[in-house]
Design a protein around this motif. Sequence first.
Motif, short mmCIF file in Angstrom:
data_model
loop_
_atom_site.label_atom_id
_atom_site.label_comp_id
_atom_site.label_asym_id
_atom_site.label_seq_id
_atom_site.Cartn_x
_atom_site.Cartn_y
_atom_site.Cartn_z
N THR A 156 0.85 -1.19 0.00
CA THR A 156 0.00 0.00 0.00
C THR A 156 0.89 1.24 0.00
O THR A 156 2.11 1.13 0.01
CB THR A 156 -0.90 0.04 1.26
N VAL A 157 0.27 2.42 -0.01
CA VAL A 157 1.03 3.65 0.19
C VAL A 157 0.61 4.27 1.52
O VAL A 157 -0.35 3.82 2.16
CB VAL A 157 0.85 4.66 -0.97
N ASP A 158 1.32 5.34 1.90
CA ASP A 158 1.08 6.03 3.17
C ASP A 158 -0.13 6.96 3.06
O ASP A 158 -0.01 8.18 3.20
CB ASP A 158 2.33 6.81 3.57
N ASN A 159 -1.29 6.37 2.79
CA ASN A 159 -2.50 7.15 2.49
C ASN A 159 -2.82 8.21 3.54
O ASN A 159 -3.05 9.37 3.21
CB ASN A 159 -3.70 6.20 2.37
N ARG A 160 -2.86 7.79 4.80
CA ARG A 160 -3.32 8.70 5.85
C ARG A 160 -2.36 9.87 6.03
O ARG A 160 -2.78 11.04 6.03
CB ARG A 160 -3.49 7.92 7.16
N ASP A 186 -16.39 2.84 2.45
CA ASP A 186 -16.02 1.48 2.84
C ASP A 186 -14.81 0.96 2.05
O ASP A 186 -14.37 -0.16 2.27
CB ASP A 186 -17.22 0.52 2.71
N ILE A 187 -14.29 1.78 1.14
CA ILE A 187 -13.01 1.44 0.49
C ILE A 187 -11.89 1.90 1.42
O ILE A 187 -11.86 3.06 1.83
CB ILE A 187 -12.90 2.11 -0.89
N TRP A 188 -11.00 0.99 1.74
CA TRP A 188 -9.99 1.24 2.77
C TRP A 188 -9.19 2.51 2.51
O TRP A 188 -8.98 3.32 3.41
CB TRP A 188 -9.06 0.02 2.86
N THR A 189 -8.72 2.70 1.27
CA THR A 189 -7.90 3.88 0.97
C THR A 189 -8.69 5.16 1.24
O THR A 189 -8.13 6.17 1.69
CB THR A 189 -7.44 3.90 -0.51
N GLN A 190 -9.98 5.15 0.97
CA GLN A 190 -10.80 6.34 1.16
C GLN A 190 -10.95 6.66 2.64
O GLN A 190 -10.88 7.81 3.06
CB GLN A 190 -12.16 6.15 0.48
N ALA A 191 -11.18 5.63 3.43
CA ALA A 191 -11.31 5.85 4.88
C ALA A 191 -9.99 6.38 5.45
O ALA A 191 -9.97 7.28 6.29
CB ALA A 191 -11.71 4.55 5.57
N GLU A 192 -8.86 5.84 4.96
CA GLU A 192 -7.55 6.31 5.42
C GLU A 192 -7.33 7.77 5.06
O GLU A 192 -6.81 8.56 5.86
CB GLU A 192 -6.44 5.46 4.77
N ALA A 195 -9.36 9.99 7.16
CA ALA A 195 -8.75 10.09 8.50
C ALA A 195 -7.60 11.10 8.47
O ALA A 195 -7.42 11.89 9.42
CB ALA A 195 -8.25 8.71 8.96
N GLY A 196 -6.80 11.11 7.40
CA GLY A 196 -5.72 12.07 7.27
C GLY A 196 -6.24 13.50 7.21
O GLY A 196 -5.64 14.42 7.80
N TYR A 197 -7.35 13.70 6.51
CA TYR A 197 -8.00 15.02 6.43
C TYR A 197 -8.40 15.47 7.83
O TYR A 197 -8.14 16.61 8.24
CB TYR A 197 -9.21 14.87 5.51
N ARG A 198 -9.00 14.56 8.61
CA ARG A 198 -9.42 14.91 9.97
C ARG A 198 -8.22 15.19 10.88
O ARG A 198 -8.25 16.10 11.71
CB ARG A 198 -10.26 13.77 10.55
N VAL A 240 -10.44 22.65 -1.67
CA VAL A 240 -10.95 21.29 -1.75
C VAL A 240 -9.80 20.30 -1.72
O VAL A 240 -8.78 20.52 -2.39
CB VAL A 240 -11.73 21.06 -3.08
N PHE A 241 -9.99 19.22 -0.97
CA PHE A 241 -9.09 18.07 -1.07
C PHE A 241 -9.88 16.95 -1.74
O PHE A 241 -10.95 16.57 -1.25
CB PHE A 241 -8.61 17.63 0.31
N THR A 242 -9.39 16.46 -2.88
CA THR A 242 -10.08 15.38 -3.61
C THR A 242 -9.31 14.09 -3.41
O THR A 242 -8.09 14.05 -3.53
CB THR A 242 -10.14 15.70 -5.11
N SER A 243 -10.04 13.01 -3.11
CA SER A 243 -9.33 11.84 -2.62
C SER A 243 -9.03 10.77 -3.67
O SER A 243 -8.53 9.71 -3.31
CB SER A 243 -10.07 11.24 -1.44
N ASN A 244 -9.29 11.04 -4.95
CA ASN A 244 -8.71 10.21 -6.02
C ASN A 244 -8.78 10.94 -7.36
O ASN A 244 -9.36 12.04 -7.45
CB ASN A 244 -9.33 8.80 -6.09
#
Lengths: 334, 334
Positions: A156-160, A186-192, A195-198, A240-244
Amino acid sequence: MKDVARAAGVSPMTVSRVVSGAPGVTPETAARVGQAVRKLGYQRNDNARSLRQKNLGTSTIGLVVDDLANPFYALMARSVEDEAHRRGHVVLVGSTNDEPQREREVIAAFTARQVDGLILVPTSGSHGFLKRQMAGGTQVVCVDRPARGLAVDTVTVDNRAAAGRAVTHLLGHGHTRIAYLGDRYDIWTQAERHAGYRDALAAHGIPEDPALVRHELRSQPQARAALAALRTLPDPPTAVFTSNDVITLGVLDALGDPAPLGLVGFDDLPLAERLTPPLTVVSQDPVALGGTAANLLFSRIAGDRSAPRSVVLLTRFVIRGSGEHRTAAGPARG
Amino acid sequence: MKDVARAAGVSPMTVSRVVSGAPGVTPETAARVGQAVRKLGYQRNDNARSLRQKNLGTSTIGLVVDDLANPFYALMARSVEDEAHRRGHVVLVGSTNDEPQREREVIAAFTARQVDGLILVPTSGSHGFLKRQMAGGTQVVCVDRPARGLAVDTVTVDNRAAAGRAVTHLLGHGHTRIAYLGDRYDIWTQAERHAGYRDALAAHGIPEDPALVRHELRSQPQARAALAALRTLPDPPTAVFTSNDVITLGVLDALGDPAPLGLVGFDDLPLAERLTPPLTVVSQDPVALGGTAANLLFSRIAGDRSAPRSVVLLTRFVIRGSGEHRTAAGPARG
């Protein structure tokens, strides 16, 4: 089953209990049965492999991605193919569209066709069903996301951390109303990434405003519409932060006049540096992800039975202009 | 062999001669044997298909493209997958990298794994070897390019006319020094597009200047270097026609200062409309190409034995700005 029981020195009933995950088996017994399964499975698999190479010609591995039409997965697929080709393997590729049912069908079709191993971008479903294929000798490596309920090599990459850095960058340029636009939660990368945004907001003492957060954006038009709606809020976002990549493309469609927002996207895009302003992104390398996963898989196919590895590749933060951009109406630099 | 001989009313030796393509067989005898092969092969294939569906679960088709990392083929692959999925089939995808040897390996691996049919973007090699797979009941449809030495359903676009229109557009905006940057000339689409370029020049009475024509550009860096070299000519081009998306991306890298050239590209790109100037392109639809090819293949799998069809899809010419652009040093409008 009998062979396994004999090799492990236990009853066939015990083997059955271990394999089915029933309770009441001591860890020592489970380990002994596991060793016997692996030993015999490996021999059987070796025999099967030489037989299949005789019948089927070139050996194959399977690659199962979310969506081949997404350039990120297309590049990953090509990278896996190149690694496999160097080793005389052909790659069978299929998409799940992130549907667990379609994922099962694709994997079933691949294993019925005797792939030596699978590289899997897992859907959000559970993956316990793969244990059966793995017991039969099919090696599995996960890439982009971990599988649930399955201990295998994962890249994986350091998503969060990367998402946190991107949002911190926007905060550093004076933005405090920063929208998050994401794919299915519910896609893991999106949740990560969420979480980084928060994390970034919390580190700056800014409470998350649910009005600025949109999940479930599966297409460019959906992302475009989501941004358009956010901009009609009484207190709209200034960045805006867009996640993909797909969401970034949709947001770019909805920018233009009135004055554009600050924007940082997860995933780089072709031509990103030629936009006005050029696009600031978190860049992950699908070629490195695919190549690393392929190397892990081929070492498993070659007999490596060490404990599963979790490999995290670092992203790059590429500052080009769009994340440093502020509207006339934007807040003063913090 | 004996069954075929009996059905055709000839000796097994004659069947052998027909199948191996030996000389000295009358056309009537060859036709009779051919009919018997097809009839029996079809029955055998029907039996084989029901057997394989029992053993292998989901039915599959194979898709063989040039390069999955090219967004054009990635979109085509996804479109084929969606059509197949609607019909309960899984797609095995592989890339040839336009190498005939790799193409043969991928096709051999797919047919050994009992695909019901193949959708093929043929390399520039010969494809007579596919006749054997086809005699065994594997249906084949070609897309993007025709195969040499193989009469099968083929889906292409109007490459030559579309390239001609693009170059005519540049001529209409006063350009007479128009460069052609293309991929390998032995790829059918590239030869067609180059022919369209020549057609347009000839219609305007302009002789082709070999100094402005570059073939064999396989990557973005190669295209970038080719354009940079052209711009150092004593009499450099004022406009460029690029014959695929990868080359267009490379040329965009080499534009910038000094003042940019007129540019029309074959293939649309994401974000093309957001460049400065926005990119004028010949747009072909990989989703329609893939979908049409899949529909043809599934009608063949369902038993359609009518004569091979050649389907030509029309491209769109999308005028956005880059093809209407002239340098300060460019010629006056013609």
